[in-house]
Design an enzyme around this catalytic site. Sequence first.
Site, PDB file in Angstrom:
ATOM      1  N   GLY A   2       0.813  -1.215   0.000  1.00 15.04           N
ATOM      2  CA  GLY A   2       0.000   0.000   0.000  1.00 15.04           C
ATOM      3  C   GLY A   2       0.846   1.265   0.000  1.00 15.04           C
ATOM      4  CB  SER A   3       3.989   2.227   1.709  1.00 13.04           C
ATOM      5  OG  SER A   3       3.395   2.243   2.989  1.00 13.04           O
ATOM      6  CB  SER A  52       7.612   2.253   5.371  1.00 13.18           C
ATOM      7  OG  SER A  52       7.085   1.255   6.227  1.00 13.18           O
ATOM      8  CB  SER A  90       4.590  -0.122   9.708  1.00  9.32           C
ATOM      9  OG  SER A  90       5.533  -0.587   8.745  1.00  9.32           O
ATOM     10  CB  THR A 126       8.086  -2.359   5.340  1.00  7.76           C
ATOM     11  OG1 THR A 126       6.757  -2.234   5.834  1.00  7.76           O
ATOM     12  CG2 THR A 126       8.106  -3.335   4.191  1.00  7.76           C
ATOM     13  NE  ARG A 157      -6.446  -3.065   2.664  1.00  5.19           N
ATOM     14  CZ  ARG A 157      -6.256  -3.635   3.840  1.00  5.19           C
ATOM     15  NH1 ARG A 157      -5.078  -3.572   4.433  1.00  5.19           N
ATOM     16  NH2 ARG A 157      -7.240  -4.280   4.456  1.00  5.19           N
ATOM     17  CD  GLU A 199      -3.157  -5.182   0.683  1.00  4.77           C
ATOM     18  OE1 GLU A 199      -2.950  -4.833   1.850  1.00  4.77           O
ATOM     19  OE2 GLU A 199      -2.631  -4.605  -0.290  1.00  4.77           O
ATOM     20  CG  HIS A 239       1.124  -3.384 -28.156  1.00  2.34           C
ATOM     21  ND1 HIS A 239       1.360  -3.109 -29.479  1.00  2.34           N
ATOM     22  CD2 HIS A 239       0.519  -2.274 -27.644  1.00  2.34           C
ATOM     23  CE1 HIS A 239       0.946  -1.879 -29.756  1.00  2.34           C
ATOM     24  NE2 HIS A 239       0.430  -1.354 -28.653  1.00  2.34           N
ATOM     25  CE  LYS A 287       4.467  -6.199   6.182  1.00  2.00           C
ATOM     26  NZ  LYS A 287       3.998  -4.844   6.377  1.00  2.00           N
TER      27      LYS A 287
HETATM   28  C1  F6R Z   1      -1.747  -3.141   4.530  1.00  2.00           C
HETATM   29  C2  F6R Z   1      -1.117  -2.945   3.240  1.00  2.00           C
HETATM   30  C3  F6R Z   1       0.215  -3.599   2.977  1.00  2.00           C
HETATM   31  C4  F6R Z   1       1.391  -2.733   3.522  1.00  2.00           C
HETATM   32  C5  F6R Z   1       2.739  -3.395   3.188  1.00  2.00           C
HETATM   33  C6  F6R Z   1       3.940  -2.534   3.580  1.00  2.00           C
HETATM   34  O1  F6R Z   1      -2.862  -2.262   4.615  1.00  2.00           O
HETATM   35  O2  F6R Z   1      -1.677  -2.312   2.398  1.00  2.00           O
HETATM   36  O3  F6R Z   1       0.321  -3.799   1.582  1.00  2.00           O
HETATM   37  O4  F6R Z   1       1.333  -1.443   2.961  1.00  2.00           O
HETATM   38  O5  F6R Z   1       2.817  -4.627   3.832  1.00  2.00           O
HETATM   39  O6  F6R Z   1       3.840  -2.094   4.895  1.00  2.00           O
HETATM   40  P1  F6R Z   1       4.101  -0.546   5.217  1.00  2.00           P
HETATM   41  O7  F6R Z   1       3.103   0.204   4.397  1.00  2.00           O
HETATM   42  O8  F6R Z   1       3.866  -0.417   6.671  1.00  2.00           O
HETATM   43  O9  F6R Z   1       5.520  -0.280   4.814  1.00  2.00           O
END
Ligand code: F6R
Length: 308
Positions: free
Chosen positions: A36-37, A75, A77, A80, A123, A197, A213, A301
């Site tokens: 999502g980031s 990111s 969080s 990541t 997201r 998701e 294409h 994770k």
């Molecule tokens: C959860 C989501 C995931 C996170 C991904 C990376 O809502 O969309 O795709 O975005 O796991 O984590 P972050 O965004 O914390 O770096």
Amino acid sequence: MRFYDELTSLKEQIGFDERFVPLRKYDNIVLSGMGGSAIAGMLFSDLFSSVPVTVVNGYDVPDFINENSLFIAISHSGNTEETLSALENATSRGAQIFIITTGGKMASMQGEKIIVPKGLQPRSSIGYLLMPLLRTFGLVDEDIQANTVEAIDRVLGMTDEIRPLAESIVENEKIPVVYGIPPSQTVAYRWKTQFNENSKIMAHSSTLPEMNHNEIAALPYSFLKDRFEFLVAGIPVGKYLSRVRISEKIAGVKFHLMPEISGEPVPSMFASIMYGDMLSYFVAEARKVDPREVSAIESLKAELAKTD
Ligand code: F6R
């Protein structure tokens, strides 16, 4: 907060008024993030091309990064591992560093930071993650911001159109196939990931004209042709509309088009995001799955962290 309210808070997120101030000139921009980031960086790269822009989704950074590069780590969080690794690599190469995060390990790393509000799923924070980029690089002004809010509002009023589409996807066990029209190439991918998701269904995305294409050759013969729900993210006009109509004819299928909401790139991009977010939410609702939970991503994770 209900997950639907999280998604529709996009309208308020457009007002997030933070921007970076580059300290020195740069020749290229590299954005790094996952899931999502990452999508914030990808959306930005669909709109900005004054200098070369590269988006990386992984541990490494391109060889060309040096002190003349601007590296932006995104990111939600801040924890990541792929993005942390890319950030460390870019820092060691002397790049100018910007960080967009809610906190985590990234909050204490070297670089200029924008701290975004906590509490939403990554997201669902797409406005918080993307607006600082659009503001920093001059892609929104007051008028565009107002038009964006208005465009999102119009989509929010389209539940009577979006919900039945979602219900028919569920009832007929369809697999969404989403095609993005510029500047909504990444938006198609966003729809796909929101189906994954939020709705917990597999989906596929590609772009126009690229699908003309390759995929177009497969579609008339595809095994699951009747099980695909063809969707277009973005509003096709001119050549793009001709490509949609000719593709439909050759493949023998119908593409679902969004109504025209705005002719401007930024409002149109956000309107298309909102449309796909709502669609994925209503699919989740019709399937009675929890659109917020992403326990598979979280356990992956956690398990991976144990292997360090
Ligand atoms: C959860 C989501 C995931 C996170 C991904 C990376 O809502 O969309 O795709 O975005 O796991 O984590 P972050 O965004 O914390 O770096």
